[in-house]
Design an enzyme around this catalytic site. Sequence first.
Site, PDB file in Angstrom:
ATOM      1  N   CYS A  26      51.532  14.119 -15.169  1.00  0.00           N
ATOM      2  CA  CYS A  26      50.578  15.216 -15.518  1.00  0.00           C
ATOM      3  C   CYS A  26      49.309  15.036 -15.904  1.00  0.00           C
ATOM      4  O   CYS A  26      48.299  15.773 -16.047  1.00  0.00           O
ATOM      5  CB  CYS A  26      51.359  15.963 -16.743  1.00  0.00           C
ATOM      6  SG  CYS A  26      50.949  15.086 -18.424  1.00  0.00           S
ATOM      7  N   ASP A  50      36.124 -10.311  -3.676  1.00  0.00           N
ATOM      8  CA  ASP A  50      35.502  -9.794  -4.846  1.00  0.00           C
ATOM      9  C   ASP A  50      36.203 -10.522  -6.194  1.00  0.00           C
ATOM     10  O   ASP A  50      37.221 -10.399  -6.565  1.00  0.00           O
ATOM     11  CB  ASP A  50      35.935  -8.404  -5.186  1.00  0.00           C
ATOM     12  CG  ASP A  50      35.267  -7.580  -6.465  1.00  0.00           C
ATOM     13  OD1 ASP A  50      34.648  -8.165  -7.227  1.00  0.00           O
ATOM     14  OD2 ASP A  50      35.320  -6.250  -6.573  1.00  0.00           O
TER      15      ASP A  50
END
Length: 445
Positions: free
Chosen positions: A214, A359
Amino acid sequence: MKIRTMAAVFAAKSAGFICRKMGRQGVTWAGKIALKINPDILEDLSSQVRKKIFVTCGTNGKTTTNNMLCAALENEGQKVVCNHTGSNMLNGVVAAFVLAAGPTGRLDADYACIEVDEASTRHVFPGLKPDYMLLTNLFRDQLDRYGEIDITMNILEEMIRTVPKMQVIVNADDALSAYLAMDSGNPYITYGISKPVQKSAANEIREGRFCKKCGARLEYSFYHYSQLGDYKCPSCGFARPEIKYDAHDVKVGDQLSFQVEDKHLTANYKGFYNVYNILAAYAGLRTAGFSGEHFQNMLQKFNPENGRMEQFRIKGTGVMLNLAKNPAGFNQNISAVMQDKTQKDIIITINDNAQDGTDISWLWDVDFDLLGDASIHSITVSGIRCQDMRLRMKYVDIPVMLEENVETAIRKRIEDGVGNLYVLVNYTALFSTHNILKKMEGEKE
């Protein structure tokens, strides 16, 4: 038996032999050649597994968990195909099967234990229909390759749903992994640690702080480390599921010990994260229908290899080699090192090759300040990005020595160190460092 399968197996075995003679691992090449000759080789061979196929997925702990499960099944008298080296993309998975097959392409195996890179499930699952998936955890890892965790979760959920009868054996303490298993619709079985064991660092980077169902912020009654712990959503009711294989009375130090079901398990490993690895392998074995009565015997004999807590003895110095490739894993490595209260030297090797992820900004999310301890005699930074690693340590006011060449760094610490050396490396430094240490171990004093 297909002629193409026989030809693929012969060519792959030949390639593997030549690579080993040249001092290279050769596993991925064996798989690549086999696929060129027979694109259906994985399906042809995996369909010969007599009983069940396990796959192990997750950010950290895959190789150790998968190899431990393989050892547990073998300890039960089963014949097992396993990609022990941790080569977990399509070529490596194929290689595990072709190198285990006989010259006629026949596979003599009761089980398969196959570690699979999460992004590679899209390439592996079409030819390999697993019966079980061990899902260890989901952390941020190699952002330039995987992207954010949501991308990895979407790939895994898509592929889990292609095998609807596959049981997911999931780490219930990880909200991301648990949600993935529960939302997939597949049957799932849980393992975890229901009660707090040690205090988690307050400033530790935590993924999955928000409910995947949610979007509300999750509430934790406690953390084990990173986002692993006891969580619930105050909005929709999503919460840590009931744990079937629950580790309790957990003790962490020079040795690990805990209770699960009616068994007391002990292992001569450091690092709280290894409790999860052991527990996952145990849950896998039990889910396959074994009682687990021989599991402790396996643990006593199990020797971690391929740079996962691998130990060496060189000119009187004890050396521990371990993989550390993302913030969560590195923090747990540091925690394991610091459980050793004796004087120690540390070498940290960082590369930025394609398989590492180019990275390396994740280094700034690692709690390196914990290494500012009197028990640490020296820290040496090495590898392609050793200068970046030196800068990172400068920001936590910890002096380091710089030596780009890993072998030179190790030899120096063997000569002038305290006899207790930890070597922490990221992915592409692992195999070469393992070979260096093996070579040095064989040298006469």
